[in-house]
Design a protein around this motif. Structure first.
Motif, PDB file in Angstrom:
ATOM      1  N   LEU A 191      -2.199  -2.075   6.183  1.00 31.01           N
ATOM      2  CA  LEU A 191      -2.838  -3.000   5.243  1.00 31.01           C
ATOM      3  C   LEU A 191      -1.781  -3.811   4.518  1.00 31.01           C
ATOM      4  CD1 LEU A 191      -5.579  -0.795   3.509  1.00 31.01           C
ATOM      5  CD2 LEU A 191      -5.732  -2.098   5.635  1.00 31.01           C
ATOM      6  N   CYS A 192      -2.177  -4.976   4.044  1.00 30.53           N
ATOM      7  CA  CYS A 192      -1.302  -5.753   3.165  1.00 30.53           C
ATOM      8  C   CYS A 192      -1.001  -4.911   1.929  1.00 30.53           C
ATOM      9  CB  CYS A 192      -1.997  -7.044   2.758  1.00 30.53           C
ATOM     10  SG  CYS A 192      -1.236  -7.899   1.355  1.00 30.53           S
ATOM     11  N   ASN A 193       0.291  -4.811   1.585  1.00 34.01           N
ATOM     12  CA  ASN A 193       0.672  -3.978   0.435  1.00 34.01           C
ATOM     13  C   ASN A 193       1.087  -4.791  -0.790  1.00 34.01           C
ATOM     14  OD1 ASN A 193       3.195  -4.949   1.079  1.00 34.01           O
ATOM     15  ND2 ASN A 193       3.981  -3.008   1.871  1.00 34.01           N
ATOM     16  N   GLY A 194       0.822  -6.105  -0.757  1.00 36.52           N
ATOM     17  CA  GLY A 194       1.102  -6.934  -1.923  1.00 36.52           C
ATOM     18  C   GLY A 194       2.539  -7.395  -2.045  1.00 36.52           C
ATOM     19  N   THR A 195       3.332  -7.207  -1.018  1.00 33.06           N
ATOM     20  CA  THR A 195       4.728  -7.653  -1.057  1.00 33.06           C
ATOM     21  C   THR A 195       4.794  -9.178  -0.981  1.00 33.06           C
ATOM     22  OG1 THR A 195       5.458  -5.629   0.038  1.00 33.06           O
ATOM     23  CG2 THR A 195       6.963  -7.506   0.109  1.00 33.06           C
ATOM     24  N   ASN A 196       5.703  -9.785  -1.746  1.00 35.63           N
ATOM     25  CA  ASN A 196       5.878 -11.238  -1.709  1.00 35.63           C
ATOM     26  C   ASN A 196       6.324 -11.687  -0.322  1.00 35.63           C
ATOM     27  OD1 ASN A 196       5.198 -11.476  -4.406  1.00 35.63           O
ATOM     28  ND2 ASN A 196       7.321 -11.437  -5.122  1.00 35.63           N
ATOM     29  N   ILE A 237      -4.135  -1.561  -5.864  1.00 35.61           N
ATOM     30  CA  ILE A 237      -4.601  -1.893  -4.517  1.00 35.61           C
ATOM     31  C   ILE A 237      -4.266  -0.754  -3.571  1.00 35.61           C
ATOM     32  CG2 ILE A 237      -4.402  -4.378  -4.892  1.00 35.61           C
ATOM     33  CD1 ILE A 237      -1.787  -4.272  -3.226  1.00 35.61           C
ATOM     34  N   ALA A 238      -5.078  -0.598  -2.549  1.00 42.28           N
ATOM     35  CA  ALA A 238      -4.822   0.415  -1.526  1.00 42.28           C
ATOM     36  C   ALA A 238      -3.822  -0.143  -0.513  1.00 42.28           C
ATOM     37  CB  ALA A 238      -6.120   0.800  -0.830  1.00 42.28           C
ATOM     38  N   THR A 239      -2.816   0.625  -0.175  1.00 42.58           N
ATOM     39  CA  THR A 239      -1.820   0.187   0.812  1.00 42.58           C
ATOM     40  C   THR A 239      -1.986   0.924   2.139  1.00 42.58           C
ATOM     41  OG1 THR A 239      -0.219   1.801  -0.042  1.00 42.58           O
ATOM     42  CG2 THR A 239      -0.159  -0.426  -0.977  1.00 42.58           C
ATOM     43  N   GLY A 240      -3.028   1.725   2.249  1.00 39.68           N
ATOM     44  CA  GLY A 240      -3.309   2.427   3.495  1.00 39.68           C
ATOM     45  C   GLY A 240      -4.791   2.701   3.618  1.00 39.68           C
ATOM     46  N   THR A 241      -5.230   3.016   4.825  1.00 37.30           N
ATOM     47  CA  THR A 241      -6.624   3.374   5.044  1.00 37.30           C
ATOM     48  C   THR A 241      -6.863   4.795   4.540  1.00 37.30           C
ATOM     49  OG1 THR A 241      -6.205   4.283   7.246  1.00 37.30           O
ATOM     50  CG2 THR A 241      -6.658   1.908   7.100  1.00 37.30           C
ATOM     51  N   TYR A 242      -8.120   5.171   4.472  1.00 41.19           N
ATOM     52  CA  TYR A 242      -8.457   6.519   4.007  1.00 41.19           C
ATOM     53  C   TYR A 242      -7.856   7.571   4.941  1.00 41.19           C
ATOM     54  CZ  TYR A 242     -11.309  10.184   1.844  1.00 41.19           C
ATOM     55  OH  TYR A 242     -11.737  11.310   1.177  1.00 41.19           O
ATOM     56  N   ALA A 243      -7.857   7.294   6.254  1.00 40.48           N
ATOM     57  CA  ALA A 243      -7.249   8.226   7.210  1.00 40.48           C
ATOM     58  C   ALA A 243      -5.742   8.322   6.988  1.00 40.48           C
ATOM     59  CB  ALA A 243      -7.556   7.786   8.637  1.00 40.48           C
ATOM     60  N   GLN A 244      -5.102   7.189   6.715  1.00 38.25           N
ATOM     61  CA  GLN A 244      -3.657   7.200   6.453  1.00 38.25           C
ATOM     62  C   GLN A 244      -3.338   7.915   5.153  1.00 38.25           C
ATOM     63  OE1 GLN A 244      -2.923   2.979   6.676  1.00 38.25           O
ATOM     64  NE2 GLN A 244      -2.624   2.993   8.902  1.00 38.25           N
ATOM     65  N   MET A 245      -4.328   8.011   4.250  1.00 37.42           N
ATOM     66  CA  MET A 245      -4.155   8.779   3.015  1.00 37.42           C
ATOM     67  C   MET A 245      -4.451  10.265   3.235  1.00 37.42           C
ATOM     68  SD  MET A 245      -5.910   6.343   0.108  1.00 37.42           S
ATOM     69  CE  MET A 245      -5.709   4.568   0.105  1.00 37.42           C
ATOM     70  N   ALA A 287      -3.472  12.360   0.094  1.00 38.35           N
ATOM     71  CA  ALA A 287      -2.188  11.688  -0.100  1.00 38.35           C
ATOM     72  C   ALA A 287      -2.444  10.227  -0.457  1.00 38.35           C
ATOM     73  CB  ALA A 287      -1.320  11.788   1.157  1.00 38.35           C
ATOM     74  N   PRO A 288      -2.834   9.940  -1.700  1.00 35.36           N
ATOM     75  CA  PRO A 288      -3.206   8.577  -2.100  1.00 35.36           C
ATOM     76  C   PRO A 288      -2.097   7.561  -1.826  1.00 35.36           C
ATOM     77  CG  PRO A 288      -3.777  10.152  -3.817  1.00 35.36           C
ATOM     78  CD  PRO A 288      -2.935  10.897  -2.820  1.00 35.36           C
ATOM     79  N   MET A 289      -2.510   6.364  -1.411  1.00 38.34           N
ATOM     80  CA  MET A 289      -1.573   5.259  -1.156  1.00 38.34           C
ATOM     81  C   MET A 289      -2.059   4.041  -1.933  1.00 38.34           C
ATOM     82  SD  MET A 289      -1.084   5.783   2.979  1.00 38.34           S
ATOM     83  CE  MET A 289       0.033   4.376   3.158  1.00 38.34           C
TER      84      MET A 289
END
Length: 530
Positions: free
Chosen positions: A290-295, A153-161, A166-168
């Protein structure tokens, strides 16, 4: 049940997974900077299995039809013109192949070369055998505790990457992958600072609602089939028409009520230990993240203790039947204000007795979400509750009834002026491989599945013929052999007779008339002998 999970888990080391959001093979700087997602198919070592004729790497073809006025921006959201911000070259599969690397078969095909047609039947959860029901629960739990091998899953927008350099991305389990996808497709647009645009949703409140969730369920079903090795697995549905309460909210099925906290699930339930993700939308918005999948805590559910003024009761059979009688799939503004729209009425933004828009009420599909009064009641995180799957399977069956009753052409689905992402030729967010909305505006039988209560019963004539057809199927090789031998014998006999006739004709041809008298024609009978 533990034994079931153990045996199912054996398959994890040998089975690939195949459909979802960001393919792991493309979640790197090289792929993002080149804007190409054409992974190698292991079967022949070529991108998209091109050497084997499975597919090829091609430029994506974006729709240029005009959009509705609901989203007044351009170039501020990664989901606009999906998936062009991330990739503009992807695998386009040939024939019956599909998948981000063309490694899979289309939903209605199977076999090593994808040549075997499949039709699976989804059943009412209360009609499952004990074994089938326990298997379904075990599969859910397995998906919740198995990391997806092929997707992240993506944890950041394309601009934030940093525009791809800098893939997130991060790992996610198979079940939560789909929770995240439902969040991502419906999240607000981040405008910078603390500003967001809320009037946007690529899977709800517009024509794509039903096709998008149809594909979502098919993908989920497909992942479970691959995860477990059970190619015949299907999602069950919950027929909630006229239900007086949540009759699946028991420990035997989807989890009963906690004895001391009505907002939690019973500790005896499979799902009491589950953690939800992507349920804090306001926090993500305030942080522009973005939601990063953390519980984020346990599944919440308190069925029936909801706002009765908004949703007085669960939907009735009469309301469903009225909805099915509507002849227009979409109408007017093609959003939640649409009147006389089958889609808007089924989604629950229009009165189920008049089809007039009423956003202060929640009916049909929306009514179930509100009634559950917990994790299901918030759009972005609603897929955290496994009841979501059963509910949407039944909603899809109503969509299927409407398609069969009205037999619409694909052109009935709006080609232009729908809200962003909802036009017929728009690619559905956030699926890779790519699918267009209009591709799922067809009968479920053309997609390889049916519903138990919609399967057309065989006629008495068909029932009479079945045993004879089965016997014929078993003995057809012998019948074919006998026919061949018979044909050979018949040919030999005909040759002998013809030879004999030629000899007789030579003897008597001088005494035979060349033509019959006209009055003799009416007495001639032509017969053929097999």
């Amino acid at each position: 049940m533990k034994m079931s999970l153990f045996h199912v888990g054996i398959f994890l080391g040998i089975l690939p997974f195949s459909s979802g959001q960001f393919p792991r093979a493309c979640a790197n700087a090289d792929s993002l900077l080149s804007k190409e997602c054409c992974p190698i198919w292991p079967g022949d070592g070529s991108p998209c299995g091109e050497l084997s004729g499975r597919g090829s790497c091609r430029e994506i073809l974006l729709s240029d039809t005009p959009l509705g006025p609901q989203f007044p921006f351009s170039g501020v959201d990664d989901r606009e013109d999906w998936p062009a911000v991330f990739y503009n070259r992807t695998c386009q599969c040939s024939g019956n192949f599909m998948g981000f690397s063309c490694a899979d078969c289309k939903f209605n095909f199977a076999g090593p070369n994808c040549t075997e047609r499949k039709l699976r039947v989804r059943k009412d959860i209360f009609q499952l055998s004990t074994r089938e029901k326990n298997q379904f629960l075990a599969y859910l739990n397995l998906a919740k505790h198995t990391t997806s091998r092929d997707f992240v899953i993506a944890t950041g927008t394309y601009a934030q990457m940093n525009n791809g350099s800098a893939p997130m991305f991060r790992d996610i389990n198979v079940y939560d992958l789909f929770v995240w996808m439902h969040y991502y497709v419906s999240r607000d647009t981040l405008l910078g600072g603390t500003n967001v645009w809320r009037d946007i949703d690529f899977a709800h409140e517009a024509p794509g609602f039903l096709p998008w969730h149809r594909l979502f369920l098919l993908m989920w079903e497909h992942e479970i089939q691959k995860l477990t090795g059970n190619e015949n697995f299907t999602i069950p549905y919950w027929d909630w028409r006229d239900a007086q309460s949540c009759d699946i909210c028991t420990d035997e099925y989807m989890g009963g009520r906690h004895p001391s906290n009505p907002n939690l699930l019973s500790p005896a339930s499979f799902f009491s230990s589950w953690q939800v993700i992507c349920s804090h939308s306001e926090e993500y918005n305030s942080r522009q993240e973005l939601c990063n999948g953390t519980n984020e805590g346990p599944v919440l559910r308190n069925p029936g203790n909801h706002d009765k003024g908004r949703t007085p009761r669960l939907p009735s059979s009469e309301e469903v039947e009225f909805c099915l009688s509507l002849t227009q799939y979409e109408a007017g503004t093609m959003d939640k204000m649409a009147n006389f729209s089958f889609r808007n009425t089924l989604e629950g933004f229009a009165n189920p007795s008049t089809a007039i828009s009423n956003v202060s009420q929640s009916s049909l599909h929306n009514a179930l979400h509100i009634y559950m009064n917990g994790s299901m009641s918030q759009v972005q995180g609603s897929a955290n509750d496994p009841i979501f799957i059963l509910h949407h399977a039944f909603v899809d069956s109503i969509f299927e009834q409407w398609l069969r009753r009205h037999q619409p052409l694909r052109e009935v689905y709006p080609a232009a002026n729908a809200p962003i992402g909802h036009n017929r030729e728009s690619y559905m967010v956030p699926f890779i491989p790519l699918y267009r909305n209009g591709e799922f505006f067809i009968s479920s039988r053309d997609l390889g599945y049916d519903y138990e209560y919609l399967v057309e019963p065989a006629t008495p004539f068909q029932n009479f013929l079945v045993p004879y057809l089965e016997q014929a199927r078993q003995i057809w090789p012998w019948l074919l052999g006998a026919a061949v031998v018979g044909a050979i014998i018949a040919t030999l006999v005909a040759g002998v007779i013809a030879l004999s006739c030629r000899r007789k004709r030579r003897i008597s041809e001088e005494t035979q008339p060349l033509l019959m008298e006209s009055e003799d024609y009416q007495h001639v009978t032509y017969q053929s002998h097999l």
